[in-house]
Design an enzyme around this catalytic site. Structure first.
Site, PDB file in Angstrom:
ATOM      1  N   LYS A  13       0.829  -1.212   0.000  1.00 38.81           N
ATOM      2  CA  LYS A  13       0.000   0.000   0.000  1.00 38.81           C
ATOM      3  C   LYS A  13       0.863   1.263   0.000  1.00 38.81           C
ATOM      4  O   LYS A  13       0.661   2.167  -0.806  1.00 38.81           O
ATOM      5  CB  LYS A  13      -0.928   0.027   1.225  1.00 38.81           C
ATOM      6  CG  LYS A  13      -1.823  -1.192   1.348  1.00 38.81           C
ATOM      7  CD  LYS A  13      -2.834  -1.039   2.474  1.00 38.81           C
ATOM      8  CE  LYS A  13      -2.232  -1.015   3.865  1.00 38.81           C
ATOM      9  NZ  LYS A  13      -1.716  -2.312   4.352  1.00 38.81           N
ATOM     10  N   ARG A  88     -10.254   0.418   8.381  1.00 36.59           N
ATOM     11  CA  ARG A  88      -9.747  -0.921   8.669  1.00 36.59           C
ATOM     12  C   ARG A  88     -10.813  -1.762   9.351  1.00 36.59           C
ATOM     13  O   ARG A  88     -10.517  -2.844   9.833  1.00 36.59           O
ATOM     14  CB  ARG A  88      -8.527  -0.814   9.602  1.00 36.59           C
ATOM     15  CG  ARG A  88      -7.191  -1.054   8.886  1.00 36.59           C
ATOM     16  CD  ARG A  88      -6.108  -0.811   9.915  1.00 36.59           C
ATOM     17  NE  ARG A  88      -4.858  -1.429   9.644  1.00 36.59           N
ATOM     18  CZ  ARG A  88      -3.802  -0.802   9.124  1.00 36.59           C
ATOM     19  NH1 ARG A  88      -3.904   0.431   8.718  1.00 36.59           N
ATOM     20  NH2 ARG A  88      -2.656  -1.433   8.991  1.00 36.59           N
ATOM     21  N   ARG A 127      11.536  -5.579   5.838  1.00 36.24           N
ATOM     22  CA  ARG A 127      11.289  -4.167   5.490  1.00 36.24           C
ATOM     23  C   ARG A 127      12.239  -3.202   6.213  1.00 36.24           C
ATOM     24  O   ARG A 127      12.490  -3.334   7.401  1.00 36.24           O
ATOM     25  CB  ARG A 127       9.837  -3.808   5.852  1.00 36.24           C
ATOM     26  CG  ARG A 127       9.473  -2.369   5.568  1.00 36.24           C
ATOM     27  CD  ARG A 127       8.000  -2.173   5.384  1.00 36.24           C
ATOM     28  NE  ARG A 127       7.179  -2.582   6.511  1.00 36.24           N
ATOM     29  CZ  ARG A 127       5.846  -2.619   6.461  1.00 36.24           C
ATOM     30  NH1 ARG A 127       5.220  -2.274   5.364  1.00 36.24           N
ATOM     31  NH2 ARG A 127       5.158  -2.996   7.522  1.00 36.24           N
ATOM     32  N   ARG A 160      10.743  -0.755  11.429  1.00 37.83           N
ATOM     33  CA  ARG A 160       9.616  -0.390  12.294  1.00 37.83           C
ATOM     34  C   ARG A 160       9.570  -1.351  13.471  1.00 37.83           C
ATOM     35  O   ARG A 160       9.814  -2.544  13.318  1.00 37.83           O
ATOM     36  CB  ARG A 160       8.306  -0.480  11.511  1.00 37.83           C
ATOM     37  CG  ARG A 160       7.971   0.792  10.798  1.00 37.83           C
ATOM     38  CD  ARG A 160       6.852   0.632   9.814  1.00 37.83           C
ATOM     39  NE  ARG A 160       5.678  -0.068  10.330  1.00 37.83           N
ATOM     40  CZ  ARG A 160       4.547  -0.198   9.652  1.00 37.83           C
ATOM     41  NH1 ARG A 160       4.448   0.344   8.433  1.00 37.83           N
ATOM     42  NH2 ARG A 160       3.523  -0.842  10.147  1.00 37.83           N
ATOM     43  N   ARG A 171      -0.921  -9.357  13.127  1.00 38.14           N
ATOM     44  CA  ARG A 171      -1.555  -8.327  12.294  1.00 38.14           C
ATOM     45  C   ARG A 171      -2.337  -8.946  11.137  1.00 38.14           C
ATOM     46  O   ARG A 171      -3.384  -8.441  10.742  1.00 38.14           O
ATOM     47  CB  ARG A 171      -0.490  -7.338  11.781  1.00 38.14           C
ATOM     48  CG  ARG A 171      -0.156  -6.309  12.847  1.00 38.14           C
ATOM     49  CD  ARG A 171       1.169  -5.648  12.633  1.00 38.14           C
ATOM     50  NE  ARG A 171       1.251  -4.893  11.407  1.00 38.14           N
ATOM     51  CZ  ARG A 171       2.408  -4.545  10.830  1.00 38.14           C
ATOM     52  NH1 ARG A 171       3.544  -4.909  11.372  1.00 38.14           N
ATOM     53  NH2 ARG A 171       2.405  -3.860   9.735  1.00 38.14           N
TER      54      ARG A 171
HETATM   55  P1  AMP Z   1       0.139   0.760   8.855  1.00 35.89           P
HETATM   56  O1  AMP Z   1       1.241   1.763   8.754  1.00 35.89           O
HETATM   57  O2  AMP Z   1      -1.030   1.090   7.972  1.00 35.89           O
HETATM   58  O3  AMP Z   1       0.618  -0.653   8.701  1.00 35.89           O
HETATM   59  O4  AMP Z   1      -0.420   0.869  10.355  1.00 35.89           O
HETATM   60  C1  AMP Z   1       0.401   0.594  11.471  1.00 35.89           C
HETATM   61  C2  AMP Z   1      -0.468   0.378  12.707  1.00 35.89           C
HETATM   62  O5  AMP Z   1      -1.216   1.574  12.993  1.00 35.89           O
HETATM   63  C3  AMP Z   1      -1.502  -0.720  12.599  1.00 35.89           C
HETATM   64  O6  AMP Z   1      -0.975  -2.011  12.872  1.00 35.89           O
HETATM   65  C4  AMP Z   1      -2.500  -0.277  13.665  1.00 35.89           C
HETATM   66  O7  AMP Z   1      -2.018  -0.551  14.965  1.00 35.89           O
HETATM   67  C5  AMP Z   1      -2.506   1.239  13.494  1.00 35.89           C
HETATM   68  N1  AMP Z   1      -3.516   1.684  12.506  1.00 35.89           N
HETATM   69  C6  AMP Z   1      -3.287   2.245  11.294  1.00 35.89           C
HETATM   70  N2  AMP Z   1      -4.429   2.554  10.667  1.00 35.89           N
HETATM   71  C7  AMP Z   1      -5.424   2.161  11.495  1.00 35.89           C
HETATM   72  C8  AMP Z   1      -6.834   2.185  11.423  1.00 35.89           C
HETATM   73  N3  AMP Z   1      -7.477   2.653  10.331  1.00 35.89           N
HETATM   74  N4  AMP Z   1      -7.545   1.708  12.480  1.00 35.89           N
HETATM   75  C9  AMP Z   1      -6.938   1.241  13.572  1.00 35.89           C
HETATM   76  N5  AMP Z   1      -5.598   1.167  13.719  1.00 35.89           N
HETATM   77  C10 AMP Z   1      -4.840   1.620  12.686  1.00 35.89           C
END
Ligand code: AMP
Length: 221
Positions: A13, A88, A127, A160, A171
């Protein structure tokens, strides 16, 4: 253009988002990135968020929705946006629909990326990110020229804190349970574009998505 990009963790993404944003002249907004920025500032909220992200869990719908709402009310998203990692959950999707409907706006497309679990794991564990310019690497698939150093500016790459195998599996489970139902939700609305994102260059996945948008727009005429 108002777009959403969704998919399991590490489906690509964040790599495709800049291409889409540039193509359609819209602002990419990543909720994960917004949370990481809050964590970096070490605010009381940031400290709570760190615990949630480090466990691979989702932040509450309420907090996430409020944050996205405030962001989408800003002037710079008047011409459109690309939401990366939001919604999400069905609750978040319904919240977004309601928010947009109140403004007489609607989503154009939801791009859903998919790939196999074992590739996801390698993508997550391998990553690396340049903290200076944001360029993404992977030590298995897209290595930097020199180990752990950014090709563009020589900065030491970082990982990360949630990019471990154990958290990755957690996840993926959460994705399947909470986020994957969105695919059917948006399919029913007729705005879903699906694309397999493994074994392909980002540019090729992007081209396939673009062609589907163009083909669909043509059908609408
Ligand atoms: P990402 O960078 O999109 O992989 O997001 C990293 C982390 O942020 C996720 O594993 C969640 O803990 C949190 N997160 C990101 N977007 C959301 C969302 N829309 N709803 C809830 N938690 C989120």
């Amino acid at each position: 253009m108002r777009l959403i990009i969704t998919g399991p963790p590490a489906a690509g993404k964040g790599s495709i988002a800049p291409f889409l944003a540039k193509e359609y002249g819209i602002l990419p907004i990543s909720t994960g990135q917004m949370f990481r920025e809050e964590i970096k500032k070490q605010t009381p909220l940031g400290l709570k968020l760190k615990v949630i992200l480090d466990r691979g869990e989702l932040v509450s719908d309420n907090l996430t929705n409020q944050m996205v709402e405030a962001r989408l009310k800003k002037e710079d998203v008047k011409n459109g946006f690309l939401l990366d990692g939001y919604p999400r959950s069905i609750n978040q999707a319904e919240f977004l629909d309601k928010f947009l409907a109140e403004r007489n706006e609607k989503l154009d497309y939801v791009i859903s990326l998919y790939l196999e679990e074992e590739i996801i794991i390698k993508r997550i564990v391998g990553r690396r990110i340049c903290p200076k310019c944001g360029k993404l690497y992977n030590i298995y698939f897209t290595k930097p020229k020199f180990d752990e150093v950014c090709d563009l500016d020589g900065t030491a790459l970082i990982k990360r804190s949630d990019d471990t195998e154990q958290i990755a599996r957690q996840r993926i489970k959460i994705y399947e349970k909470q986020t994957a139902p969105l695919i059917e939700y948006y399919k029913q609305k007729g705005i879903l574009i699906s694309s397999y994102s493994g074994h392909k260059k980002v540019e090729d996945t992007f081209d396939l998505i673009k062609k589907q948008v163009i083909a669909d727009d043509h059908n609408k005429i």
